[in-house]
Design an enzyme around this catalytic site. Structure first.
Site, mmCIF file in Angstrom:
data_model
loop_
_atom_site.group_PDB
_atom_site.id
_atom_site.type_symbol
_atom_site.label_atom_id
_atom_site.label_comp_id
_atom_site.label_asym_id
_atom_site.label_seq_id
_atom_site.Cartn_x
_atom_site.Cartn_y
_atom_site.Cartn_z
ATOM 1 N N TYR A 26 0.824 -1.214 0.000
ATOM 2 C CA TYR A 26 0.000 0.000 0.000
ATOM 3 C C TYR A 26 0.860 1.266 0.000
ATOM 4 O O TYR A 26 0.712 2.124 0.855
ATOM 5 C CB TYR A 26 -0.954 -0.019 1.205
ATOM 6 C CG TYR A 26 -2.032 -1.067 1.061
ATOM 7 C CD1 TYR A 26 -3.222 -0.767 0.420
ATOM 8 C CD2 TYR A 26 -1.834 -2.363 1.538
ATOM 9 C CE1 TYR A 26 -4.208 -1.736 0.254
ATOM 10 C CE2 TYR A 26 -2.810 -3.341 1.373
ATOM 11 C CZ TYR A 26 -3.983 -3.015 0.729
ATOM 12 O OH TYR A 26 -4.949 -3.980 0.565
ATOM 13 N N TYR A 154 -11.561 -8.756 6.828
ATOM 14 C CA TYR A 154 -10.444 -8.651 5.876
ATOM 15 C C TYR A 154 -10.014 -10.055 5.482
ATOM 16 O O TYR A 154 -9.788 -10.909 6.345
ATOM 17 C CB TYR A 154 -9.247 -7.899 6.479
ATOM 18 C CG TYR A 154 -8.083 -7.888 5.506
ATOM 19 C CD1 TYR A 154 -8.065 -7.016 4.428
ATOM 20 C CD2 TYR A 154 -7.032 -8.789 5.636
ATOM 21 C CE1 TYR A 154 -7.038 -7.044 3.493
ATOM 22 C CE2 TYR A 154 -5.991 -8.824 4.714
ATOM 23 C CZ TYR A 154 -5.997 -7.943 3.649
ATOM 24 O OH TYR A 154 -4.977 -7.982 2.722
ATOM 25 N N ASP A 255 -11.578 -18.059 8.209
ATOM 26 C CA ASP A 255 -10.277 -17.518 7.816
ATOM 27 C C ASP A 255 -9.452 -17.303 9.084
ATOM 28 O O ASP A 255 -9.618 -16.308 9.780
ATOM 29 C CB ASP A 255 -10.480 -16.217 7.037
ATOM 30 C CG ASP A 255 -9.171 -15.575 6.601
ATOM 31 O OD1 ASP A 255 -8.099 -16.049 7.034
ATOM 32 O OD2 ASP A 255 -9.227 -14.593 5.832
ATOM 33 N N LYS A 284 0.148 -16.878 7.492
ATOM 34 C CA LYS A 284 0.922 -16.045 8.416
ATOM 35 C C LYS A 284 1.892 -16.817 9.326
ATOM 36 O O LYS A 284 3.000 -17.086 8.908
ATOM 37 C CB LYS A 284 -0.016 -15.132 9.185
ATOM 38 C CG LYS A 284 -0.625 -14.064 8.252
ATOM 39 C CD LYS A 284 -1.102 -12.815 8.955
ATOM 40 C CE LYS A 284 -1.250 -11.660 8.000
ATOM 41 N NZ LYS A 284 -2.599 -11.425 7.506
HETATM 42 C C1 LIG Z 1 -3.191 -11.380 6.167
HETATM 43 C C2 LIG Z 1 -4.516 -11.978 5.972
HETATM 44 C C3 LIG Z 1 -4.919 -12.487 4.724
HETATM 45 C C4 LIG Z 1 -4.075 -12.376 3.492
HETATM 46 O O1 LIG Z 1 -2.859 -13.057 3.603
HETATM 47 P P1 LIG Z 1 -1.639 -12.662 2.638
HETATM 48 O O2 LIG Z 1 -0.562 -13.645 3.019
HETATM 49 O O3 LIG Z 1 -1.288 -11.248 2.962
HETATM 50 O O4 LIG Z 1 -2.097 -12.825 1.247
HETATM 51 C C5 LIG Z 1 -6.176 -13.068 4.644
HETATM 52 N N1 LIG Z 1 -6.980 -13.153 5.710
HETATM 53 C C6 LIG Z 1 -6.628 -12.690 6.919
HETATM 54 C C7 LIG Z 1 -7.554 -12.832 8.075
HETATM 55 C C8 LIG Z 1 -5.383 -12.074 7.089
HETATM 56 O O5 LIG Z 1 -5.041 -11.583 8.289
#
Ligand SMILES: *Cc1c(COP(=O)(O)O)cnc(C)c1O
Length: 434
Positions: A26, A154, A255, A284
């Site tokens: 960004y 997100y 997620d 992550k």
């Molecule tokens: C960081 C994140 C993503 C995206 O992961 P990237 O490795 O940046 O593509 C998707 N969902 C959640 C909840 C996240 O924290």
């Protein structure tokens, strides 16, 4: 100070070339904010080119849970690299990937039995959404091709993931013509330990009931909404979502890319509500921050549904799928976590963060603070000036990267109480100055 002032008069050649050639997350290339040059990292510290040492409060965006340059993870990487860094995954398999998938099935909530490995969180979300869509196509219900998501959510920056992000703070407006239209329920309002009231799920219940014929899946971040607002919500909400998905024949995608591997105080945030999603995304912290890797898990029912359909297989296959180097480090990182008393450790971090953040309630600029597990959030009344505040944090010897009104930390799990005190007190001194 304006945003293009150099960090110091001693901008290195790397920093100058960085501004000339390199995109950052960004970032603008016409009005770049200078980036700090890190030359090495160890434990909880980032070492800058000019000799400055910064305590990392971000764990490199949730990832570096064991800190940097960890001997066990280094050894796992080195030992794997001497065997092979990568081989294609089509028609070939190897122990690092198989062991990782078996471990993930064992440690995630019951019923998640199959694992699809990919390269990054956003891709894991794309895969999850594609799984849900392909499942319903295979079931002869191709009209079930929409998602129901939560406001303040997100899920990543690729297009299907973007379509499930908060429609206001996300990128819907700008990409209106190209981002798929999904359904959104209001963000949950009741906190993790607050008294539950069914009213909080009422609008969600109404939407899922009205739209079930076109809904493939609900997608949400369980308990912790991360980059879309750093909000924590009641396990009762999540439990109710699971129940409604079952009632209305809609899949549930959890997620856990940010929450996975202990961050919320549970190994996976779904455990707060004692539920199993049909599909789960991990990323992550999966390699302890060493390499990019992600996983999408699904139930036997979903995998069978997909594979018995017309295509006869799941239509996805990244080039770097199951990268052995990343899998080897992931195995070592997960073992390192599970062999420690990680729960007690996260509780310790939680109480230290709570104690320290309580002092912030007296600050005029601060709206509220909240803590869950190893996540501490200070919500300001006004958005902060990132370029300005970043310099002040660095001057305090800490690395904190706010966005909008949110100043937050998710430190490496190895941070000691006194290091956490130093981190939060550094933030306090900066916020007092604003
Ligand atoms: C960081 C994140 C993503 C995206 O992961 P990237 O490795 O940046 O593509 C998707 N969902 C959640 C909840 C996240 O924290």
């Amino acid at each position: 100070m304006n945003s293009i002032t150099p960090i110091s008069s001693h901008q290195s050649q790397i920093q100058r070339k960085d501004q000339q050639f390199v995109w950052h997350p960004y970032s603008s290339l016409t009005a770049p904010i200078p980036a700090y040059e890190v030359v090495s990292a160890e434990g909880i510290n980032l070492h800058l080119a000019d000799g400055t040492v910064l305590m990392d409060g971000m764990a490199s965006w949730w990832c570096a849970i064991h800190g940097y340059n960890h001997p066990v993870l280094n050894e796992a990487a080195k030992s794997q690299i001497d065997k092979m860094s990568h081989v294609m995954f089509g028609g070939i398999t190897h122990a690092p990937a198989v062991n990782l998938c078996e471990t993930l099935v064992q440690i995630t909530p019951n019923g998640l039995d199959k694992v699809f490995l990919s390269d990054s969180g956003s891709v894991a979300v794309e895969v999850a959404i594609k799984m849900a869509f392909q499942y319903w196509i295979s079931q002869g219900q191709p009209n079930k091709n929409k998602l129901l998501s939560l406001r303040n959510g997100y899920h990543g920056d690729t297009f299907a993931a973007m379509s499930a992000c908060d429609p206001t703070t996300g990128m819907h407006h700008m990409f209106e013509q190209v981002v798929a239209k999904q359904h959104f329920a209001p963000a949950p309002q009741i906190g993790v330990h607050e008294e539950w009231n069914e009213q909080d799920i009422a609008e969600f219940a109404q939407i899922i009931s009205a739209k079930k014929a076109e809904l493939a899946a609900v997608i949400l971040e369980p308990i912790v909404q991360g980059a879309g607002g750093m909000r924590f919500y009641s396990p009762h909400y999540l439990k109710a979502v699971r129940k409604l998905c079952d009632e209305h024949n809609v899949l549930l995608i959890a997620d856990e890319i940010a929450t996975g591997f202990g961050r919320s105080g549970k190994l996976f945030a779904c455990e707060w509500a004692d539920i199993s999603p049909d599909i789960m995304c991990l990323g992550k912290a999966i390699t302890g921050g060493y390499m990019t890797l992600a996983a999408t898990l699904c139930s036997e029912e979903v995998s069978r549904g997909i594979c018995e359909g017309e295509a006869g297989c799941f239509m996805h296959g990244p080039t770097f799928m199951g990268n052995p180097l990343a899998c080897a480090v992931a195995n070592a990182s997960i073992e390192l976590l599970l062999s420690s008393d990680w729960q007690a450790n996260i509780q310790r971090i939680e109480s230290t963060l709570k104690e320290e953040l309580a002092h912030f309630d007296g600050l005029e600029t601060v709206a509220k603070t909240r803590v869950l597990g190893a996540i501490g959030v200070i919500e300001m009344h006004e958005p902060v000036d990132l370029a300005e505040i970043q310099k002040l944090f660095v001057a305090e010897g800490i690395w904190v990267r706010p966005f909008g009104k949110l100043v937050y930390v998710m430190p490496p799990y190895i941070s000691t109480d006194s290091e956490l005190n130093r981190l939060i007190q550094g933030i306090y001194r900066v916020l007092v100055k604003l």
